[in-house]
Design a protein around this motif. Structure first.
Motif, PDB file in Angstrom:
ATOM      1  N   GLY A 184      -6.711  11.133   8.403  1.00 41.00           N
ATOM      2  CA  GLY A 184      -5.703  11.514   8.024  1.00 41.00           C
ATOM      3  C   GLY A 184      -5.295  10.919   6.512  1.00 41.00           C
ATOM      4  N   ARG A 185      -6.230  10.898   5.544  1.00 38.51           N
ATOM      5  CA  ARG A 185      -5.896  10.393   4.377  1.00 38.51           C
ATOM      6  C   ARG A 185      -5.336  11.172   3.461  1.00 38.51           C
ATOM      7  NH1 ARG A 185     -10.281   6.244   1.743  1.00 38.51           N
ATOM      8  NH2 ARG A 185      -8.896   6.209   0.000  1.00 38.51           N
ATOM      9  N   ASP A 186      -4.583  10.993   2.609  1.00 36.17           N
ATOM     10  CA  ASP A 186      -3.460  11.799   1.928  1.00 36.17           C
ATOM     11  C   ASP A 186      -3.745  11.445   0.676  1.00 36.17           C
ATOM     12  OD1 ASP A 186      -1.160  12.834   0.722  1.00 36.17           O
ATOM     13  OD2 ASP A 186       0.005  12.486   2.392  1.00 36.17           O
ATOM     14  N   PRO A 187      -4.581  12.229  -0.252  1.00 36.38           N
ATOM     15  CA  PRO A 187      -5.025  12.010  -1.891  1.00 36.38           C
ATOM     16  C   PRO A 187      -3.562  12.168  -2.505  1.00 36.38           C
ATOM     17  CG  PRO A 187      -6.461  13.681  -0.688  1.00 36.38           C
ATOM     18  CD  PRO A 187      -5.385  13.428   0.393  1.00 36.38           C
ATOM     19  N   GLN A 188      -2.738  12.901  -2.109  1.00 36.94           N
ATOM     20  CA  GLN A 188      -1.412  13.020  -3.199  1.00 36.94           C
ATOM     21  C   GLN A 188      -0.679  11.693  -2.888  1.00 36.94           C
ATOM     22  OE1 GLN A 188       0.598  16.560  -1.603  1.00 36.94           O
ATOM     23  NE2 GLN A 188       0.578  17.434  -3.836  1.00 36.94           N
ATOM     24  N   ARG A 189      -0.551  11.299  -2.077  1.00 42.30           N
ATOM     25  CA  ARG A 189       0.372   9.941  -1.789  1.00 42.30           C
ATOM     26  C   ARG A 189      -0.489   9.140  -2.296  1.00 42.30           C
ATOM     27  NH1 ARG A 189       4.428   6.740  -1.374  1.00 42.30           N
ATOM     28  NH2 ARG A 189       4.164   4.901  -0.167  1.00 42.30           N
ATOM     29  N   GLU A 190      -1.724   8.967  -2.257  1.00 45.17           N
ATOM     30  CA  GLU A 190      -2.517   7.687  -2.879  1.00 45.17           C
ATOM     31  C   GLU A 190      -2.427   7.902  -4.569  1.00 45.17           C
ATOM     32  OE1 GLU A 190      -6.511   7.033  -1.681  1.00 45.17           O
ATOM     33  OE2 GLU A 190      -5.838   7.470   0.662  1.00 45.17           O
ATOM     34  N   LEU A 217       2.117  -2.967   7.207  1.00 49.59           N
ATOM     35  CA  LEU A 217       2.631  -1.662   7.338  1.00 49.59           C
ATOM     36  C   LEU A 217       1.765  -0.355   7.315  1.00 49.59           C
ATOM     37  CD1 LEU A 217       5.281  -2.766   4.405  1.00 49.59           C
ATOM     38  CD2 LEU A 217       5.694  -2.001   6.556  1.00 49.59           C
ATOM     39  N   ALA A 218       0.708  -0.630   6.466  1.00 54.76           N
ATOM     40  CA  ALA A 218      -0.337   0.549   6.709  1.00 54.76           C
ATOM     41  C   ALA A 218      -0.608   0.797   7.947  1.00 54.76           C
ATOM     42  CB  ALA A 218      -1.652   0.344   5.581  1.00 54.76           C
ATOM     43  N   GLY A 219      -1.049  -0.328   8.829  1.00 57.31           N
ATOM     44  CA  GLY A 219      -1.360   0.033  10.105  1.00 57.31           C
ATOM     45  C   GLY A 219      -0.678   0.466  10.761  1.00 57.31           C
ATOM     46  N   ARG A 220       0.738   0.345  10.752  1.00 55.50           N
ATOM     47  CA  ARG A 220       1.929   1.172  11.235  1.00 55.50           C
ATOM     48  C   ARG A 220       1.823   2.445  11.140  1.00 55.50           C
ATOM     49  NH1 ARG A 220       4.900   0.191  15.364  1.00 55.50           N
ATOM     50  NH2 ARG A 220       7.033   0.595  15.494  1.00 55.50           N
ATOM     51  N   VAL A 221       1.832   2.853   9.773  1.00 58.42           N
ATOM     52  CA  VAL A 221       1.766   4.286   9.262  1.00 58.42           C
ATOM     53  C   VAL A 221       0.838   4.808  10.278  1.00 58.42           C
ATOM     54  CG1 VAL A 221       1.419   5.911   7.507  1.00 58.42           C
ATOM     55  CG2 VAL A 221       2.784   3.639   7.258  1.00 58.42           C
ATOM     56  N   GLN A 222      -0.367   4.440  10.276  1.00 58.97           N
ATOM     57  CA  GLN A 222      -1.476   5.192  11.021  1.00 58.97           C
ATOM     58  C   GLN A 222      -0.930   5.579  12.415  1.00 58.97           C
ATOM     59  OE1 GLN A 222      -3.268   5.957   8.882  1.00 58.97           O
ATOM     60  NE2 GLN A 222      -2.420   4.359   7.369  1.00 58.97           N
ATOM     61  N   ARG A 223      -0.136   4.894  12.964  1.00 57.18           N
ATOM     62  CA  ARG A 223       0.352   5.187  14.525  1.00 57.18           C
ATOM     63  C   ARG A 223       1.502   6.015  14.475  1.00 57.18           C
ATOM     64  NH1 ARG A 223      -0.374  -0.344  18.127  1.00 57.18           N
ATOM     65  NH2 ARG A 223      -2.282  -0.980  16.891  1.00 57.18           N
ATOM     66  N   LEU A 224       1.897   6.113  13.104  1.00 56.12           N
ATOM     67  CA  LEU A 224       3.432   7.152  13.255  1.00 56.12           C
ATOM     68  C   LEU A 224       2.835   8.317  12.578  1.00 56.12           C
ATOM     69  CD1 LEU A 224       5.862   4.341  11.713  1.00 56.12           C
ATOM     70  CD2 LEU A 224       5.599   5.294  14.067  1.00 56.12           C
ATOM     71  N   LYS A 225       1.833   8.736  12.074  1.00 56.77           N
ATOM     72  CA  LYS A 225       1.539  10.006  11.398  1.00 56.77           C
ATOM     73  C   LYS A 225       0.728  10.907  12.399  1.00 56.77           C
ATOM     74  CE  LYS A 225      -1.147   9.877   7.722  1.00 56.77           C
ATOM     75  NZ  LYS A 225      -2.141   9.136   6.530  1.00 56.77           N
ATOM     76  N   PRO A 226       0.987  12.114  12.283  1.00 52.76           N
ATOM     77  CA  PRO A 226       0.516  13.094  13.285  1.00 52.76           C
ATOM     78  C   PRO A 226      -1.102  12.918  13.533  1.00 52.76           C
ATOM     79  CG  PRO A 226       1.466  14.363  11.757  1.00 52.76           C
ATOM     80  CD  PRO A 226       1.573  12.741  11.387  1.00 52.76           C
ATOM     81  N   HIS A 240       1.234  -8.348   4.123  1.00 48.26           N
ATOM     82  CA  HIS A 240       2.311  -7.310   4.636  1.00 48.26           C
ATOM     83  C   HIS A 240       2.049  -5.906   4.344  1.00 48.26           C
ATOM     84  CE1 HIS A 240       5.725 -10.381   3.202  1.00 48.26           C
ATOM     85  NE2 HIS A 240       4.886 -10.991   4.172  1.00 48.26           N
ATOM     86  N   ARG A 241       1.273  -5.633   3.448  1.00 47.08           N
ATOM     87  CA  ARG A 241       0.885  -4.094   3.124  1.00 47.08           C
ATOM     88  C   ARG A 241      -0.113  -3.626   4.237  1.00 47.08           C
ATOM     89  NH1 ARG A 241      -1.627  -0.058   1.314  1.00 47.08           N
ATOM     90  NH2 ARG A 241      -0.512   1.189  -0.404  1.00 47.08           N
ATOM     91  N   VAL A 242      -1.157  -4.562   4.589  1.00 52.91           N
ATOM     92  CA  VAL A 242      -1.891  -4.259   5.724  1.00 52.91           C
ATOM     93  C   VAL A 242      -1.233  -3.806   6.886  1.00 52.91           C
ATOM     94  CG1 VAL A 242      -3.686  -5.114   7.228  1.00 52.91           C
ATOM     95  CG2 VAL A 242      -3.946  -5.229   4.808  1.00 52.91           C
TER      96      VAL A 242
HETATM   97  O1  LIG Z   1       1.200   6.882   3.563  1.00 52.26           O
HETATM   98  C1  LIG Z   1       0.291   7.147   4.479  1.00 52.26           C
HETATM   99  O2  LIG Z   1       0.155   8.238   4.979  1.00 52.26           O
HETATM  100  C2  LIG Z   1      -0.827   6.108   5.001  1.00 52.26           C
HETATM  101  O3  LIG Z   1      -1.562   6.430   5.762  1.00 52.26           O
HETATM  102  C3  LIG Z   1      -0.562   4.676   4.134  1.00 52.26           C
HETATM  103  C4  LIG Z   1      -1.861   4.849   3.190  1.00 52.26           C
HETATM  104  C5  LIG Z   1      -1.529   3.508   2.292  1.00 52.26           C
HETATM  105  O4  LIG Z   1      -2.164   2.424   2.655  1.00 52.26           O
HETATM  106  O5  LIG Z   1      -0.912   3.547   1.424  1.00 52.26           O
HETATM  107  C6  LIG Z   1      -2.929   4.977   3.790  1.00 52.26           C
HETATM  108  C7  LIG Z   1      -3.792   6.154   3.620  1.00 52.26           C
HETATM  109  C8  LIG Z   1      -3.344   7.381   2.866  1.00 52.26           C
HETATM  110  O6  LIG Z   1      -4.343   7.861   2.564  1.00 52.26           O
HETATM  111  C9  LIG Z   1      -2.265   7.075   2.139  1.00 52.26           C
HETATM  112  C10 LIG Z   1      -1.618   5.917   2.191  1.00 52.26           C
END
Ligand SMILES: O=C(O)C(=O)C[C@]1(C(=O)O)C=C[C@@H](O)C=C1
Length: 232
Positions: free
Chosen positions: A179-185, A164-173, A160-162
């Protein structure tokens, strides 16, 4: 709360379950040999002979378990006070399995003939059981069976997570690794640490990073335009 009589006791149930072949069997004390299946990490599916259940109907003596309507979660939860394993009577509806296990069923009684229905109920039970049941296994084999059950649920959630995360990659600018986001991680790790206090945050961070990177790898490989679809 009403406990449903043994499907073999002759009483009609809401599911219209036919008479159990051992209808005439007098109630017997709960036999030790039946304790293991009902006390295991995943509730067994009790099905007619040859229908692919973990136990045959005939193997469950009348009176050894409390039968409850599988479509009534309140009855399943309430029946636990009887002290016997609670077996949810799903009739011919294996799709009720996850809800019945979540409500506390120790076993699932299925009248639908055929291995497909038993397989569907067993798979739903395997996915949900580790979230709602805690096993205290006493042997290596039982411990491994309990770990297998947890891994089944983990694998389902990973899938499920994979998605969703794949979908996010298409929705992010900017998606993908760029586009990795250390704060979110870091926020994800902190939130998970609350639910996994046995793991020091640095251990958990390694696990989360591996999962996130596996998700990004999968997103790179995925060329389909279909949104993810899944069912528990
Ligand atoms: O939330 C995001 O922006 C994502 O791209 C998803 C996700 C994740 O797998 O949770 C992946 C990469 C980002 O660094 C942060 C989180």
């Amino acid at each position: 709360m009403t406990a449903t009589p043994h499907p073999g006791a002759g009483a009609a149930t809401r599911n219209g379950v036919p008479a159990h072949p051992s209808a005439a069997t007098p109630a017997r004390p709960f036999a030790a040999s039946f304790a293991a299946p009902f006390g295991g990490p995943v509730p067994p599916v009790v099905a007619p002979t040859g229908a692919g259940g973990d136990l045959d109907h005939d193997a469950v003596p009348a009176g050894s378990v409390t039968f409850v309507d599988g479509a009534d979660p309140g009855a399943i939860a309430g029946a636990r006070r009887h002290g016997r394993p609670v077996v949810a009577n799903l009739g011919e509806r294996p799709e009720l399995a996850a809800a019945a296990v979540a409500a506390g069923a120790d076993g699932l009684w299925l009248e639908a003939s055929g291995a497909a229905a038993a397989g569907q109920a067993r798979e739903a039970a395997a996915r949900i059981a580790p979230l709602v049941r805690s096993a205290v296994p006493g042997t290596l084999a039982d411990c491994r069976a309990a770990i297998d059950a947890v891994d089944a649920a983990l694998a389902t959630l990973l899938e499920h997570r994979v998605a969703l995360a794949g979908r996010v990659q298409r929705l992010k600018p900017v998606g993908g690794r760029a586009g990795r986001d250390p704060q979110r991680e870091a926020a994800i790790v902190a939130a998970m640490a609350e639910r996994a206090p046995s793991l020091p945050p640095e251990s958990l961070a390694r696990v989360v990073t591996a999962i996130i990177e596996a998700g990004l790898d999968a997103a790179e490989r995925d060329e389909s335009d279909e949104p993810p679809v899944w069912r528990l």
